[in-house]
Structure formats: C-alpha cells, structure tokens
Write an enzyme that holds these catalytic residues in place. Structure first.
Site, PDB file in Angstrom:
ATOM      1  N   LYS A 189       0.863  -1.186   0.000  1.00 36.51           N
ATOM      2  CA  LYS A 189       0.000   0.000   0.000  1.00 36.51           C
ATOM      3  C   LYS A 189       0.898   1.234   0.000  1.00 36.51           C
ATOM      4  CE  LYS A 189      -4.157   1.830   0.102  1.00 36.51           C
ATOM      5  NZ  LYS A 189      -4.968   1.851  -1.138  1.00 36.51           N
ATOM      6  N   ASP A 221      -5.591  -3.109  -2.177  1.00 35.79           N
ATOM      7  CA  ASP A 221      -7.018  -3.023  -2.481  1.00 35.79           C
ATOM      8  C   ASP A 221      -7.296  -3.461  -3.912  1.00 35.79           C
ATOM      9  OD1 ASP A 221      -5.525  -0.779  -3.142  1.00 35.79           O
ATOM     10  OD2 ASP A 221      -7.088   0.661  -2.651  1.00 35.79           O
ATOM     11  N   ASP A 245      -2.586 -12.287   5.187  1.00 39.93           N
ATOM     12  CA  ASP A 245      -3.633 -12.955   5.952  1.00 39.93           C
ATOM     13  C   ASP A 245      -4.979 -12.804   5.253  1.00 39.93           C
ATOM     14  OD1 ASP A 245      -5.093 -14.179   7.945  1.00 39.93           O
ATOM     15  OD2 ASP A 245      -4.578 -12.750   9.511  1.00 39.93           O
TER      16      ASP A 245
END
Length: 357
Positions: A189, A221, A245
């Site tokens: 990110k 995302d 995860d």
C-alpha cells in the site's frame, strides 16, 4: 522424521486424526516417521494454563516439522489477551522464526462448480501466496490501549518492517516464482504507508538479482479486487503479514472452500509448521463434518519442503485428486443436492487411494 502434532481446538483433533492416519500408512510402507503429540491454543490453556506451555515449546524445538490443526473458540474470548489461543499460534511462529508462510490456491477441476466465481474465471487456477509471518502490525511495537487527553479510550498498533525482513521474504517469493511461471507480484500500500514505500523499494532493488523473474507491483485493495476479477493473472504473490492474511483467505474461496487450502510456515532452514488455513469451526466440532483435505495436503507440503521428498508429496496430492474424481465430497465442497460424507469417511477414501497408487 520427527513430527510434533498439535491437534488444537474445535475441529482440530478431527482433521489432524485423518492426517495422522495418512502418516501411519506411510510409516507402514517404511517411512521413518516419529510422532509426538502436544497441546497448543485453548486446549493447552485448559491443560496447562498457557496457550504455548513449556512442554510444547520443548517438543516443537526438537521436531523436524510440526503439524497443527486449528486454535480458538468462543469459550476463550473472555480470557486476558496473553492467554488467548491465538497468542499460542503467534508465539510458536515467533519462537521458531517461521517467517515464510506459503499458501497455494489450486482449483481442482472437479470443484470448479463449488467456487463462488464462474467456472471460466477460476478454471485452471494455480497460484502461490507468500506471506511474511513474523513482522508487520501483528508484532510491531508499541501497541496497546490508552486514554486520550479528551478522556476517550484508544487502541493502537504499529506496522513495522526492516529491510532485512523484507529482503528475506522477497527472496523466498523470487525463488518460488523461478520454479513456477517466473512471475512475481509484490502487494503493498505504497500510496499511503511509509512501511509499504520501504517494502516496494526493497523488493525492486532485490529484483536485479532475479532478471529471469518478471516483477510487478500492486496495491492491496486492487489485488483484492483482481483476485475475484481475474485470478489467473497471478503466479506468485509476495506480501506482508496483514495483507497476506486477508488475501490468502480470499483466495481460498476461489478454490471452492477454505477447507481445501494447506499452508507451510518455514524458517531459514526449511523447518516448518504445517496447517490448514481455516479456523477451528467450533460450530461443527465433534460432528464428523469437517473437511480434512487441507490438513492432509499440508502433510504433502511437509514432505515437499521440510523432508525434500517430492515423490511422497505427489502421491498424497494424487490421492486427494482421485477421491475428488471419485465424487467424494464433504459438506463444504458438495453442491446443492449432492451427497456428502464425513471427516472419517473422507480420510478412509484418501488412504485407500494412497495405498492403491
């Protein structure tokens, strides 16, 4: 082959029992397998007052590999944080320096209809997610609870990575990609987080040592969206602890069920902890409903990565494919109206297929 078995909580003992039966079948054929059992998670807390007690720590250190079922359950939710089952799992990962988590997502053709996506989108899916496991926001300091100047209760955690930590996991990603389709996607990110800026810089610098691997970068995302839009664009994904995860659980549904995905958590010398990626599913515990295939496939990964025996690994994987081809289904992978079988019966089918190979 010294294996420490940690059944854990919920459905853990049931699914691990079927994996042990596979190990027993291999031992009958002459594989030098030694098994020791110990407690981890809620079961360990109930027995010894700690989710990762000293006896388990000793056996885990002495083992060549560890097989884990699952930890957790609602009955433990009121315990102090340090005593909760999940802290036992985090502790064993940290204590054994299991920094590299490998989570393959493979769609067996027989389960294409079980995926929530259209068969043409997921058919032929075969990707590997490489997740860093001992750093990031799960372990970063400082962390805790406090009261603000305005008197409001606050919680805070710290996302943290160093260059050596990033290089170590990125190298695992590059090496695995080199043995597969030679494509590595690094997920971060970097448009928002300083940690991710460092991550992207470090992975990009390391890429010069792997000119035969095509490196790409993707924001987390967008990666989450692309996994459901066009999952077959990925070969190997390498990412941090938190993002890995989430993305690996998302990828599990592409394969038809989270009950189908194994995992390996490795140290620098290939010692590993092997476990299905699903949880303890307390709502079906003790009912002979759980899918043991991810746990059995975790045993295959154990032979491939820790014991360097690809032949045995492939035999186990072929046995799983055969039972699916024969139409055997547990409830999580059965289509509406399709007959399902229980945990024990699925284990029986795998062992029969293994012995007939």
């Amino acid at each position: 082959m010294k294996i420490t078995v940690l059944p854990g909580d919920g459905i853990g003992p049931e699914i691990v029992s079927e994996a042990i039966r596979v190990l027993d079948a291999l031992r009958e054929e002459g594989e030098p397998i030694e098994i020791e059992r110990a407690a981890l998670g809620g079961a360990a807390y109930e027995a010894d007052g700690h989710p990762y007690p000293p006896a388990t720590q000793s056996l885990a250190r002495a083992a060549d590999a560890i097989l884990l079922g699952a930890v957790g359950g609602p009955q433990f939710d009121t315990l102090p944080r340090a005593m909760r089952p999940e802290q036992g799992l985090l502790a064993i990962r940290k204590a054994l320096r299991l920094f590299a988590n490998l989570r393959p997502a493979i769609l067996y053709p027989e389960l294409a209809e079980a995926s929530t996506l259209k068969p043409d989108v997921v058919a032929g899916l075969d990707l590997m997610i490489v997740r860093e496991l001992t750093g990031d926001i799960y372990f970063g300091q400082p962390r805790g609870r406090r009261t603000s100047a305005a008197g409001d209760s606050e919680g805070f955690d710290t996302m943290h990575y160093s260059v050596p930590e990033i290089e170590r996991i990125a190298r695992v990603g590059f090496e695995i990609a080199r043995k597969r389709g030679r494509r590595l996607c690094s997920v971060d990110k970097a448009n928002v987080l300083d940690t991710s800026i460092l991550w992207r810089e470090t992975v990009s610098a390391l890429a010069t040592q792997y000119p035969d691997v095509a490196l790409s970068h993707m924001y987390v995302d967008n990666a989450a969206m692309q996994l459901v839009r066009n999952p077959k664009q990925f070969d190997v994904i390498v990412t941090g602890n938190l993002f890995g995860d989430i993305l690996s659980d998302e990828a599990s549904m592409l394969a038809g069920s989270i009950g189908m995905l194994p995992s390996a958590s490795l140290d620098a010398n290939q010692k590993g902890l092997y476990e299905p990626i699903h949880g303890s599913a307390p709502d079906i515990a003790g009912q002979d409903k759980a899918n043991p295939l991810a746990t059995i496939l975790s045993v295959a990964m154990m032979f491939r990565y820790t014991f360097s025996d690809g032949g045995v690994a492939e035999r186990i994987e072929r046995a799983v494919r055969r039972v699916l081809q024969q139409g055997h289904r547990t409830g999580d992978i059965a289509l509406p109206g399709e007959k399902s079988i229980g945990t024990r019966a699925m284990g029986d089918a795998v062992i029969a297929a293994l012995r007939s190979a």
